[in-house]
Design a protein around this motif. Structure first.
Motif, PDB file in Angstrom:
ATOM      1  N   GLU A  72      35.444  61.337  24.667  1.00  0.00           N
ATOM      2  CA  GLU A  72      35.854  61.290  26.057  1.00  0.00           C
ATOM      3  C   GLU A  72      34.694  61.672  26.964  1.00  0.00           C
ATOM      4  OE1 GLU A  72      39.439  62.990  28.879  1.00  0.00           O
ATOM      5  OE2 GLU A  72      38.858  64.135  27.115  1.00  0.00           O
ATOM      6  N   THR A  73      34.487  60.885  28.004  1.00  0.00           N
ATOM      7  CA  THR A  73      33.554  61.261  29.052  1.00  0.00           C
ATOM      8  C   THR A  73      34.352  61.986  30.131  1.00  0.00           C
ATOM      9  OG1 THR A  73      32.088  59.385  28.652  1.00  0.00           O
ATOM     10  CG2 THR A  73      31.940  60.441  30.802  1.00  0.00           C
ATOM     11  N   VAL A  74      34.061  63.243  30.322  1.00  0.00           N
ATOM     12  CA  VAL A  74      34.788  64.043  31.306  1.00  0.00           C
ATOM     13  C   VAL A  74      34.026  64.028  32.620  1.00  0.00           C
ATOM     14  CG1 VAL A  74      35.625  66.331  31.908  1.00  0.00           C
ATOM     15  CG2 VAL A  74      35.776  65.530  29.542  1.00  0.00           C
ATOM     16  N   ILE A  75      34.690  63.590  33.671  1.00  0.00           N
ATOM     17  CA  ILE A  75      34.097  63.635  35.006  1.00  0.00           C
ATOM     18  C   ILE A  75      34.459  64.984  35.623  1.00  0.00           C
ATOM     19  CG2 ILE A  75      34.055  62.625  37.308  1.00  0.00           C
ATOM     20  CD1 ILE A  75      34.665  59.942  36.049  1.00  0.00           C
ATOM     21  N   CYS A  76      33.447  65.760  35.886  1.00  0.00           N
ATOM     22  CA  CYS A  76      33.645  67.104  36.433  1.00  0.00           C
ATOM     23  C   CYS A  76      33.136  67.107  37.877  1.00  0.00           C
ATOM     24  CB  CYS A  76      32.891  68.131  35.581  1.00  0.00           C
ATOM     25  SG  CYS A  76      33.118  69.833  36.102  1.00  0.00           S
ATOM     26  N   HIS A  77      34.053  67.221  38.817  1.00  0.00           N
ATOM     27  CA  HIS A  77      33.699  67.238  40.231  1.00  0.00           C
ATOM     28  C   HIS A  77      33.343  68.653  40.653  1.00  0.00           C
ATOM     29  CE1 HIS A  77      35.419  63.175  40.886  1.00  0.00           C
ATOM     30  NE2 HIS A  77      36.230  63.557  39.920  1.00  0.00           N
ATOM     31  N   ILE A  78      32.266  68.792  41.397  1.00  0.00           N
ATOM     32  CA  ILE A  78      31.875  70.116  41.882  1.00  0.00           C
ATOM     33  C   ILE A  78      31.749  70.065  43.400  1.00  0.00           C
ATOM     34  CG2 ILE A  78      29.399  69.669  41.494  1.00  0.00           C
ATOM     35  CD1 ILE A  78      29.235  72.748  40.787  1.00  0.00           C
ATOM     36  N   LEU A  79      32.373  71.022  44.052  1.00  0.00           N
ATOM     37  CA  LEU A  79      32.454  71.064  45.508  1.00  0.00           C
ATOM     38  C   LEU A  79      31.872  72.376  46.022  1.00  0.00           C
ATOM     39  CD1 LEU A  79      33.631  69.929  48.221  1.00  0.00           C
ATOM     40  CD2 LEU A  79      35.714  71.188  47.670  1.00  0.00           C
ATOM     41  N   ASP A  80      30.913  72.269  46.926  1.00  0.00           N
ATOM     42  CA  ASP A  80      30.347  73.447  47.573  1.00  0.00           C
ATOM     43  C   ASP A  80      31.234  73.787  48.764  1.00  0.00           C
ATOM     44  OD1 ASP A  80      28.908  75.295  49.067  1.00  0.00           O
ATOM     45  OD2 ASP A  80      26.970  74.413  48.560  1.00  0.00           O
ATOM     46  N   ARG A  81      31.879  74.945  48.703  1.00  0.00           N
ATOM     47  CA  ARG A  81      32.844  75.340  49.729  1.00  0.00           C
ATOM     48  C   ARG A  81      32.232  76.227  50.808  1.00  0.00           C
ATOM     49  NH1 ARG A  81      35.474  78.830  47.755  1.00  0.00           N
ATOM     50  NH2 ARG A  81      34.839  79.022  45.582  1.00  0.00           N
ATOM     51  N   SER A  82      30.909  76.304  50.848  1.00  0.00           N
ATOM     52  CA  SER A  82      30.238  77.250  51.746  1.00  0.00           C
ATOM     53  C   SER A  82      30.635  77.083  53.206  1.00  0.00           C
ATOM     54  CB  SER A  82      28.718  77.116  51.614  1.00  0.00           C
ATOM     55  OG  SER A  82      28.299  77.367  50.305  1.00  0.00           O
ATOM     56  N   VAL A 136      35.236  73.530  40.866  1.00  0.00           N
ATOM     57  CA  VAL A 136      35.130  72.348  40.018  1.00  0.00           C
ATOM     58  C   VAL A 136      36.519  71.839  39.684  1.00  0.00           C
ATOM     59  CG1 VAL A 136      32.908  72.970  39.020  1.00  0.00           C
ATOM     60  CG2 VAL A 136      35.006  73.733  37.897  1.00  0.00           C
ATOM     61  N   PHE A 137      36.595  70.537  39.449  1.00  0.00           N
ATOM     62  CA  PHE A 137      37.861  69.874  39.158  1.00  0.00           C
ATOM     63  C   PHE A 137      37.644  68.854  38.050  1.00  0.00           C
ATOM     64  CE2 PHE A 137      40.205  65.922  39.763  1.00  0.00           C
ATOM     65  CZ  PHE A 137      41.511  66.352  39.696  1.00  0.00           C
ATOM     66  N   VAL A 138      38.563  68.799  37.083  1.00  0.00           N
ATOM     67  CA  VAL A 138      38.505  67.793  36.028  1.00  0.00           C
ATOM     68  C   VAL A 138      39.867  67.131  35.889  1.00  0.00           C
ATOM     69  CG1 VAL A 138      36.643  68.839  34.690  1.00  0.00           C
ATOM     70  CG2 VAL A 138      39.018  69.518  34.237  1.00  0.00           C
ATOM     71  N   THR A 139      39.858  65.899  35.408  1.00  0.00           N
ATOM     72  CA  THR A 139      41.089  65.155  35.201  1.00  0.00           C
ATOM     73  C   THR A 139      41.001  64.390  33.890  1.00  0.00           C
ATOM     74  OG1 THR A 139      42.589  63.512  36.167  1.00  0.00           O
ATOM     75  CG2 THR A 139      40.249  63.154  36.490  1.00  0.00           C
ATOM     76  N   SER A 140      42.142  64.124  33.262  1.00  0.00           N
ATOM     77  CA  SER A 140      42.166  63.432  31.984  1.00  0.00           C
ATOM     78  C   SER A 140      43.555  62.860  31.757  1.00  0.00           C
ATOM     79  CB  SER A 140      41.808  64.402  30.839  1.00  0.00           C
ATOM     80  OG  SER A 140      41.907  63.763  29.581  1.00  0.00           O
ATOM     81  N   ASP A 141      43.667  61.982  30.759  1.00  0.00           N
ATOM     82  CA  ASP A 141      44.990  61.468  30.393  1.00  0.00           C
ATOM     83  C   ASP A 141      45.674  62.359  29.358  1.00  0.00           C
ATOM     84  OD1 ASP A 141      43.397  60.904  28.253  1.00  0.00           O
ATOM     85  OD2 ASP A 141      43.869  58.766  28.146  1.00  0.00           O
ATOM     86  N   GLU A 142      45.022  63.458  29.005  1.00  0.00           N
ATOM     87  CA  GLU A 142      45.604  64.479  28.138  1.00  0.00           C
ATOM     88  C   GLU A 142      45.324  65.848  28.753  1.00  0.00           C
ATOM     89  OE1 GLU A 142      45.013  64.356  23.974  1.00  0.00           O
ATOM     90  OE2 GLU A 142      44.849  62.186  23.879  1.00  0.00           O
ATOM     91  N   PRO A 143      46.041  66.892  28.302  1.00  0.00           N
ATOM     92  CA  PRO A 143      45.785  68.233  28.857  1.00  0.00           C
ATOM     93  C   PRO A 143      44.310  68.582  28.802  1.00  0.00           C
ATOM     94  CG  PRO A 143      47.736  68.275  27.484  1.00  0.00           C
ATOM     95  CD  PRO A 143      47.137  66.910  27.310  1.00  0.00           C
ATOM     96  N   ILE A 144      43.824  69.266  29.835  1.00  0.00           N
ATOM     97  CA  ILE A 144      42.402  69.586  29.934  1.00  0.00           C
ATOM     98  C   ILE A 144      42.241  70.906  30.685  1.00  0.00           C
ATOM     99  CG2 ILE A 144      42.005  68.359  32.121  1.00  0.00           C
ATOM    100  CD1 ILE A 144      39.351  67.334  30.775  1.00  0.00           C
ATOM    101  N   GLY A 145      41.181  71.623  30.364  1.00  0.00           N
ATOM    102  CA  GLY A 145      40.913  72.889  31.034  1.00  0.00           C
ATOM    103  C   GLY A 145      39.451  72.987  31.413  1.00  0.00           C
TER     104      GLY A 145
END
Length: 228
Positions: A47-57, A107-116
């Motif tokens: 699985e290629t996990v797309i991990c979004h990272i957001l700077d909330r400064s 950070v945020f991740v999404t998948s078609d199965e449970p993910i942490g």
């Protein structure tokens, strides 16, 4: 819940916000065992996990709580979040997802199965109680490590990502969670047959770890922006 778990929850896991972010610039990070960014090394079983990272400064009124709240409100609508399960884990009809925040980043991740996912800033002040989340063998390895803090936070984020994937968080003692870096697996010592894939990456002075039932071949780290 033990005193250690309560202390860890206050220090490292103060709240969970729901984020669903938009893709912008992609940087690909590979598992530590992969020595080259050769996309042919990724198979259909990985699985290629797309991990979004957001700077909330610059969000909210400048305080961490305000920026987390503003991002949370915006992305709860975007994620299709319909509530929480019996363990307080946010759920969506659209997808499995998980979020984490530390310092100025979320950070945020999404998948078609449970993910942490877990992100932690490598900080000596935050490390004071984390070694209590390690078992005796892990503590010995940490003492032999060239970089004690990096090892400690990598171990912790792997355990936290696993606990968040199964939806229990710090409701169980993290010291019973075993991280096998040789096989990139994590499992509960009380249920060794149920093993999950885990992968970590370094980002600036942060460590991000992701856990999934699928074998994780690589992580795509995506930088996001949020309209104020």
């Amino acid at each position: 819940m033990s005193g250690l778990q309560i202390n860890l929850r206050k220090q490292i896991y103060p709240s969970v916000n729901i984020l669903f972010t938009r893709c912008k610039d992609i940087i690909r990070f590979y598992n530590d065992t992969v020595k080259t960014e050769n996309v042919n090394m990724k198979t259909d079983d990985c699985e290629t996990v797309i991990c979004h990272i957001l700077d909330r400064s610059d969000l909210g009124d400048g305080t961490p709580r305000s920026s987390e709240r503003k991002a949370s409100e915006y992305y709860r609508n975007m994620s299709g979040c319909i509530g929480e399960d019996e363990n307080g884990k946010p759920i969506s009809e659209k997808t499995y997802f998980n979020i984490s925040h530390s310092g100025k980043y979320t950070v945020f991740v999404t998948s078609d199965e449970p993910i942490g996912v877990d992100i932690e800033k490598i900080d000596e002040k935050l490390s004071q109680n984390l070694d209590k989340a390690l078992n005796e063998k892990e503590i010995r390895y940490m003492k032999l490590s060239d970089n004690r803090l990096t090892y400690l936070f990598r171990m912790w984020t792997c355990k936290e990502a696993y606990l968040k994937m199964i939806g229990l968080g710090l409701r169980i003692d993290p010291s019973r969670i075993i991280v096998d870096f040789d096989c990139n697996e994590v499992y509960d010592s009380e249920n060794e047959s149920a093993r999950y894939s885990v992968i970590s990456l370094d980002y600036q002075n942060y460590i991000i770890s992701v856990c999934s039932p699928k074998t994780i071949g690589c992580i795509e780290l995506t930088h996001d922006t949020l309209n104020k």
